[in-house]
Design a protein around this motif. Structure first.
Motif, PDB file in Angstrom:
ATOM      1  N   PRO A 360       0.829  -1.202   0.000  1.00  0.00           N
ATOM      2  CA  PRO A 360       0.000   0.000   0.000  1.00  0.00           C
ATOM      3  C   PRO A 360       0.862   1.250   0.000  1.00  0.00           C
ATOM      4  O   PRO A 360       2.055   1.188   0.338  1.00  0.00           O
ATOM      5  N   PRO A 361       0.285   2.391  -0.383  1.00  0.00           N
ATOM      6  CA  PRO A 361       1.046   3.639  -0.324  1.00  0.00           C
ATOM      7  C   PRO A 361       1.404   3.978   1.117  1.00  0.00           C
ATOM      8  O   PRO A 361       0.737   3.536   2.063  1.00  0.00           O
ATOM      9  N   GLU A 362       2.445   4.762   1.294  1.00  0.00           N
ATOM     10  CA  GLU A 362       2.898   5.133   2.632  1.00  0.00           C
ATOM     11  C   GLU A 362       1.845   5.992   3.336  1.00  0.00           C
ATOM     12  O   GLU A 362       1.270   6.908   2.739  1.00  0.00           O
ATOM     13  N   GLU A 363       1.602   5.683   4.606  1.00  0.00           N
ATOM     14  CA  GLU A 363       0.662   6.485   5.385  1.00  0.00           C
ATOM     15  C   GLU A 363       1.344   7.776   5.833  1.00  0.00           C
ATOM     16  O   GLU A 363       2.498   7.754   6.273  1.00  0.00           O
ATOM     17  N   VAL A 364       0.628   8.893   5.717  1.00  0.00           N
ATOM     18  CA  VAL A 364       1.159  10.195   6.134  1.00  0.00           C
ATOM     19  C   VAL A 364       0.078  10.948   6.896  1.00  0.00           C
ATOM     20  O   VAL A 364      -1.121  10.733   6.686  1.00  0.00           O
ATOM     21  N   ALA A 365       0.497  11.826   7.795  1.00  0.00           N
ATOM     22  CA  ALA A 365      -0.426  12.692   8.539  1.00  0.00           C
ATOM     23  C   ALA A 365       0.253  14.051   8.678  1.00  0.00           C
ATOM     24  O   ALA A 365       1.042  14.276   9.605  1.00  0.00           O
ATOM     25  N   GLU A 366      -0.048  14.933   7.729  1.00  0.00           N
ATOM     26  CA  GLU A 366       0.570  16.250   7.692  1.00  0.00           C
ATOM     27  C   GLU A 366      -0.490  17.337   7.796  1.00  0.00           C
ATOM     28  O   GLU A 366      -1.691  17.057   7.785  1.00  0.00           O
TER      29      GLU A 366
END
Length: 666
Positions: A360-366
């Motif tokens: 899966p695509p990388e999880e990010v929280a920005e």
């Protein structure tokens, strides 16, 4: 606070609950069947308990098996997730009798709202607008036909104890009512152990919008805005978003207040969802209340910043809500795409098998973007025929709807999945569909926009040119690698020519590729040029590039003379040839697919439930031939044309693979 929590579920929701419990310092217990012995939720939990054979009705929905696991581990509380036992009042009552906390609403609320017939009566008494229908018990198909005629077609036939699209049919005629009534009863009995059916008016051009509520046992209740869930197929949600692009602030407030009033009327405590059908004039009608966590809860969490699982656990622990209505924010926009093990090119029929690749695509929280992937699988794991075909829930967040959609497009393109049929191409197609982008959709969106079924995506010429240019640049890199591997000496880059012909989707473009240290410039015969920059190297399965400064993500497989590329829902065979190779390739005859017009092929892995014809029978177009069950859904296979049955190769109880021949015709 509880010290140990048992999760009476599996898959991605079990993993989701474990994450929050871990954050709260609560130890977790996973239960598992034979098929899930090595599942991700089992690996994540602190303890594990085997509860029976693979079929859910011999493991996950057997109350006594769960109770034994609770006694064995000393769990103080149970989170039921969704599906299985989550809306079963007998399970909640059994926990109460055992002195174990149920992370969900009181038994009375489950009984009142979990039964769709009872819930509609209560909603009507509470002054909530409801859809016209017949809430009494229906004895047989003929009575169903009579009731449908009185309500007026079209009607919705639904299982009283149903959920997740199981036991649900839309009927437009008496014949469809008879057939749908029996299939709904069969599915309801198999999935929920309760075959009661009710019928209601099917509202045409409807939107499916639901309100998330949260309540405690101290009389406090709030709503956490709405979710738009109109993108559905087979009455099962595929894409959800929060908030809805259709509602205004006034309608949102009225729906939210009605949802809270209904929750208070039944003494609700926990997270729950009140679902509404909304017409084009923003009139809304109560549909049902789900007395559990919803599959699509992440989009609400993303726009409010509230962890719903944590709130459920705190309410179950007897705590009062620390959040007031005025504290609930509506921040930005969130999208959720349900990634299913199903083949969109075969009418979205289930697919099973091993995940040979799962990245899966990388999880990010920005501050300006977020990517979240709730999943219960891993690379090398197996998708079983026994359970729901969901693989993952891919979510994105951004300050605006337009930006959230763009984040989802890029995330879908970067999702690597191989080994089984999956709906990634379809999800990408929806994200680029003009009606979806405009927020103009109803629950009939998929049926209306793909009436003949999903056949893939045909990209416009500007997009094809960007892909062709990128493929040409990639081919140059691959050719340099090939010359090095072959052992040739000298300046490798000079050995690779600049003139190529790129062929894809029926188009053919002569191009010139000129490379430098920063990338490559690809010029077409008409003078148009694209600047390509990428760090892709041969062997990598994902290519991230910029074309004239805009991002392009390609899933890459090498084929003879080029690449198989996936992007934006399109599966493309791209050939990059020298001018002479292209000239010769144009003379080669195309291989014709085999003729299967006189065969009934099994469209998905499944179990034959019933054969409706015999050898020698003459069948008409549209006539029912057989029923195949897969992943708890009955699929009726019909004749595509008039013919005579020459041979039947399968019978009830037979387990079939994709493309197995069920019957042959003269």
């Amino acid at each position: 606070m509880f010290k140990k929590l048992l999760i009476a579920n599996r898959g991605e929701i079990a993993c989701r609950v474990i994450k929050t419990a871990r954050k709260m310092g609560i130890a977790t217990v996973a239960v598992h069947s034979d098929a899930d012995r090595h599942a991700l939720h089992v690996e994540m939990a602190d303890e594990r308990v085997h509860i029976g054979p693979s079929p859910a009705n011999q493991s996950y929905i057997v109350i006594e098996r769960i109770m034994e696991a609770i006694r064995q581990t000393g769990a103080e509380a149970v989170h039921p997730g969704y599906g299985f036992l989550s809306e079963n009042p007998k399970f909640a009552a059994a926990l109460e009798a055992e002195g174990v906390a149920f992370v969900g609403p009181p038994v009375g609320a489950i009984e009142a709202m979990g039964d769709k017939i009872t819930s509609k009566k209560i909603a009507a008494e509470a002054g909530v607008s409801t859809v016209p229908g017949y809430m009494g018990l229906i004895a047989d198909a003929e009575e169903a036909v009579k009731i449908a005629g009185e309500i007026g077609y079209p009607v919705m036939i639904k299982a009283s104890a149903g959920g997740g699209g199981k036991g649900m049919r839309i009927a437009w005629t008496d014949a469809e009512t008879r057939e749908g009534f029996q299939s709904s009863k069969n599915e309801a009995a198999a999935s929920f152990g309760d075959d009661r059916i009710f019928i209601e008016k099917f509202v045409t051009q409807p939107r499916h919008i639901e309100i998330q509520v949260l309540a405690d046992s101290h009389g406090n209740a709030i709503y956490l805005h709405e979710r738009e869930c109109s993108i559905q197929r087979r009455n099962q949600k595929v894409i959800e978003e929060a908030p809805s692009p259709f509602l205004d602030a006034e309608t949102r407030k009225r729906m939210g207040e009605q949802a809270v009033a209904l929750a208070k009327a039944v003494g609700y405590a926990s997270a729950g969802t009140v679902e509404f059908i909304v017409d084009g004039e923003k009139n809304f009608y109560f549909l049902e209340m789900n007395t559990r966590l919803q599959v699509e809860h992440p989009v609400t969490e993303l726009i409010t910043g509230i962890d719903l699982v944590e709130q459920m656990i705190r309410v179950a622990n007897g705590e009062a809500l620390s959040i007031r209505q005025e504290d609930v924010q509506l921040n930005g926009w969130a999208m959720e795409s349900r990634l299913y093990a199903e083949d969109p090119f075969r009418g979205f029929l289930p697919s099973i098998g091993r995940l040979t690749r799962y990245r899966p695509p990388e999880e990010v929280a920005e501050a300006t973007r977020a990517v979240r992937n709730d999943t219960g699988v891993f690379e090398g794991g197996e998708i079983s025929m026994y359970y729901d075909p969901m693989i993952a829930k891919l979510c994105t967040w951004a300050p605006t709807r337009e930006a959230a959609i763009e984040e989802m497009r890029v995330a879908l393109d970067g999702f690597e999945l191989e080994g089984i049929g999956h709906n990634l191409p379809f999800l990408s197609a929806v994200m680029d569909h003009p009606k979806f982008v405009a927020g103009d959709m109803t629950t009939a969106f998929i049926a209306e926009e793909w009436p003949e079924g999903f056949q893939g995506v045909t990209l416009p010429e500007p997009a094809l040119r960007r892909i062709a240019a990128t493929a040409a640049a990639m081919n140059r890199v691959a050719e340099i690698r090939r010359t090095r591997v072959s052992g040739r000496l000298g300046n490798h880059e000079r050995r690779v020519g600049e003139d190529w012909v790129v062929g894809l989707q029926g188009e053919s473009w002569p191009v010139t590729v000129k490379a430098d240290r920063g990338g490559a410039t690809v010029r077409f015969a008409d003078g148009a040029a694209h600047r390509i920059e990428s760090d892709w190297t041969p062997g990598q399965s994902l290519a991230r590039a910029t074309v004239d400064g805009a991002p392009l993500v390609l899933k890459v497989d090498k084929i003879t003379g080029g690449f198989r590329l996936r992007t934006r829902g399109a599966e493309l065979k791209v050939h990059v040839r020298t001018p002479r190779q292209a000239e010769l390739a144009a003379l080669m005859p195309e291989k014709q697919p085999p003729d299967t017009s006189k065969l009934l092929l099994c469209p998905m892995p499944g179990l034959v439930v019933k054969i409706d014809v015999a050898e020698g029978d003459e069948v008409q177009e549209g006539q029912t031939l057989c029923t195949v069950e897969a992943m708890k859904m009955e699929n009726i296979l019909r004749a595509e044309r008039k013919g005579v049955v020459a041979r039947i190769n399968a019978g009830p109880g037979d387990s079939l693979a994709v493309d197995d021949v069920i019957m042959e015709f003269e």
